[in-house]
Each structure stands twice: as C-alpha cells, then as structure tokens.
Design a protein around this motif. Structure first.
Motif, short mmCIF file in Angstrom:
data_model
loop_
_atom_site.label_atom_id
_atom_site.label_comp_id
_atom_site.label_asym_id
_atom_site.label_seq_id
_atom_site.Cartn_x
_atom_site.Cartn_y
_atom_site.Cartn_z
N LEU A 137 0.82 -1.20 0.00
CA LEU A 137 0.00 0.00 0.00
C LEU A 137 0.86 1.26 0.00
CD1 LEU A 137 -2.78 1.38 0.27
CD2 LEU A 137 -2.55 1.13 2.76
N LEU A 138 1.90 1.27 0.82
CA LEU A 138 2.79 2.43 0.86
C LEU A 138 3.50 2.64 -0.47
CD1 LEU A 138 4.58 2.27 4.36
CD2 LEU A 138 2.68 3.75 3.65
N ARG A 139 3.91 1.54 -1.09
CA ARG A 139 4.59 1.66 -2.39
C ARG A 139 3.61 2.17 -3.45
NH1 ARG A 139 7.51 -3.05 -6.11
NH2 ARG A 139 8.23 -1.60 -7.73
N TRP A 140 2.40 1.64 -3.43
CA TRP A 140 1.39 2.05 -4.41
C TRP A 140 1.04 3.54 -4.26
CZ3 TRP A 140 -3.63 3.69 -3.06
CH2 TRP A 140 -4.48 3.93 -4.15
N SER A 141 0.99 4.01 -3.01
CA SER A 141 0.60 5.40 -2.75
C SER A 141 1.76 6.38 -2.88
CB SER A 141 -0.01 5.52 -1.35
OG SER A 141 0.95 5.18 -0.36
N GLY A 142 2.97 5.87 -3.08
CA GLY A 142 4.12 6.74 -3.27
C GLY A 142 4.82 7.16 -2.00
N HIS A 143 4.45 6.59 -0.85
CA HIS A 143 5.06 6.96 0.42
C HIS A 143 6.30 6.13 0.73
CE1 HIS A 143 1.01 8.70 1.03
NE2 HIS A 143 1.68 9.61 1.70
N LEU A 144 6.52 5.08 -0.02
CA LEU A 144 7.67 4.21 0.22
C LEU A 144 8.52 4.14 -1.04
CD1 LEU A 144 8.98 2.19 2.28
CD2 LEU A 144 7.72 0.39 1.09
N THR A 145 9.82 4.33 -0.86
CA THR A 145 10.75 4.19 -1.97
C THR A 145 11.77 3.11 -1.62
OG1 THR A 145 12.44 5.76 -1.19
CG2 THR A 145 10.52 6.68 -2.37
#
Length: 341
Positions: A137-145
């Motif tokens: 979810l974090l990766r999809w939302s752009g909060h995780l790199t």
C-alpha cells in the motif's frame, strides 16, 4: 500564524491533548468493564515469582489508548482526508490490524485462562501478511521508496525492490515482537514508546512545512498516540491498574515501525528503538548460550528488564531509566535526521 504553521504545530498539539483526555475518560469506563468481564491477566510460570500478585489485573487495556488515539486523529485529521492526504489513516489501519491480532491472542488467553494464546505460527503468518499488504500500500501510494535513508549521514542508497521488501517485512515483524517483549513490567512499553511517538510527531510536524516531504497530516498519528499513551500511563504506571495486553503491545509495535516506513526512514528505528532491540537481543543471546552450554545463562532472566529486576532494581527504576534512555536517543535521532529536508 498562517494555515500551514497551524497545521504543522497547533493541530498535532490539539490532537495529543484530546487523546490524553479521551484516554483518561475511557480508562474510568473500561477498567471496571474489563474487571466485570473477568478479563484478568494470567502470569507466566517462568516469570519472576513476585509477579504472581499481579494475576487477575485486567488486561486488553490497550483498547483505551487505541480508541483515544483513533478518535482524536480522525477528528483532527478528517480535513486532511477530504483534501486527499491519507497517510495518517494508512498507519492507523495498519496498527489496528496488529491490534486485532493481539486482541485475538488476548481473547484466547482470557477464555482459556492461560498465558499462551495464539500459536507462534498463527501469529507469524498473520503478521507477515499484514506487513506485506501495508508495504504494498505504501509503495502504491508513493510513500515508500527503495532508497534507504541513512540517518546522521543524510545519504540514501538505492536497493533492489525485492530485497528491500524482504528486508522491510523482516524489520516490521521483528519490531512488533520486540515491542511486545518490552511489555513485561508496569508501564514499561508505555513509557518507552511515548518518546518515540514524540520524536515522530515533532519530526513530521517540522518536515510537513516542506511540500516535497509529502508528510502533511502524518504527524497527527504519533501525536494522537502520544496523548493516548500519556492518559493510559495514569492507569498503567506501577502498581498497574490495567495491562495493555497483546492488544496494546502489538498495536504499538506496528505504530512504531509503520510510522518509520511511512516517513521512509526505517533505519531510524535503530536509535529510537534501541531499548526494544536490547530486549530482543537479550532473549536471543540467552537462548543461544543456554543451548550451547547445556543450561548456563548470561542473564539472570530475560527479557533484560527481568535481569535488572532480579538484580534488585524496582519496576519504577527500570521504567525511569529505560524511558530516559529512549528520550535521549530520540533527541539524538532528531539531530541525525534534521538535515534531510
């Protein structure tokens, strides 16, 4: 004070204050209800003998600070949701999932009147699934790199996504269970986690004035949890009137690592979570040494807070020392990440 400054400073403070008051009120209501439901704590036979007097103290008290923090964060963070900022809700839902796992574990303990709830395999499978979904979810939302940030040096290293995800899942499951181990004496997990939440709240508040940070409303979650824990500590401090149970400790573990990953700086868990790490490492060292030497021990008892107990430290002294150490480490970590934005 302009609107941006208000959101960055005033809103987290209001969120913490309301959560504090809500936790105080909920404690007055929930503790008698837990007693009426006979939701008493069972004491482990292998634990310190003087803990036997705590048998029957209401457990599952984590619902007090969980409900208080969730109410306050949603109250003050709803405008952020309407404007499209969901990061604080992501961390809350993730923490609630782990809290639900802990609640199920506590429920089995209370129902069967024993200290062991779900099996280790059951908890591991549920935790791995929850961690994987949250990271996706974090990766999809752009909060995780996949750019691993190194505090103090303010540099990043790009890592293969598969390797990073495996690393992240390991960190989350390890962190959650480390916080769970810390919840072994009155108020300890509560006191140690409060400076960690304050660190995340202050850092996210300061960074939120920079649009490129992408944090905006994230500070509300650790601020709300700080306030909720402060209110809960009134009832959880020695001698505890209520324990948080796995309901609370698994929620806290998820909150700590979930916030770190939402802020895209998981390695900051090393300094701010050093007490959690010590608790876990002490158990690993004890078990390994015990097996290798056929019965010898490094510590008098683990996790390490029990070693200090058996060395003559009072629960209040352990609580104070461990909390102050975490506070100092969080202050150092704040300096270490100050140059990121």
């Amino acid at each position: 004070m302009n609107n941006l400054q208000f959101q960055a400073i005033a809103l987290p403070l209001l969120t913490a204050a309301v959560a504090f008051v809500a936790a105080l009120l909920l404690g007055k209501l929930c503790i008698p209800a837990l007693r009426a439901l006979k939701a008493g704590q069972s004491i482990r036979e292998i634990g310190p003998s003087w803990h036997n007097s705590k048998a029957g103290t209401p457990t599952m008290g984590g619902i007090i600070f969980i409900a208080a923090a969730a109410f306050s964060m949603i109250l003050f963070g709803w405008s952020g949701v309407l404007s499209g900022h969901w990061e604080h809700l992501f961390v809350l839902v993730f923490s609630l999932v782990f809290g639900a796992i802990g609640f199920l574990d506590d429920f089995v303990k209370v129902k069967k009147k024993r200290n062991l709830g779900l099996t280790a395999l059951q908890k591991l499978v549920l935790q791995l699934a929850a961690a994987g979904c949250y990271l996706a979810l974090l990766r999809w939302s752009g909060h995780l790199t996949n750019h691993l940030y190194i505090p103090f040096w303010n540099v990043t290293f790009e890592i293969n996504w598969i390797i990073y995800m495996v690393f992240a899942i390991f960190v989350i499951v390890g962190c959650v269970n480390a916080v769970n181990l810390t919840d072994g004496i009155d108020g300890l997990a509560t006191g140690v986690t409060m400076p960690v939440m304050a660190f995340f709240a202050v850092t996210a508040s300061i960074w939120s004035v920079f649009p490129e940070s992408g944090l905006h409303t994230l500070a509300l979650f650790p601020a709300a949890l700080f306030g909720g824990l402060a209110g809960f500590l009134v009832y959880n401090f020695h001698p505890a009137k209520v324990f948080m149970g796995d309901t609370g400790s698994l929620f806290l573990g998820a909150a700590v690592c979930g916030t770190a990953f939402a802020m895209d700086m998981p390695l900051v868990l090393i300094p701010v979570g050093l007490i959690y790490i010590m608790e876990t490492v002490s158990v690993m060292m004890q078990v390994t040494y015990f097996k290798l030497t056929h019965g010898k021990r490094i510590f008098k008892m683990t996790p390490i807070h029990h070693h200090f107990e058996m060395s003559g430290w009072s629960e209040v002294k352990i609580f104070t020392v461990f909390t102050v150490v975490t506070l100092l480490l969080c202050a150092a970590a704040f300096v270490g990440v100050a140059g990121r934005y």
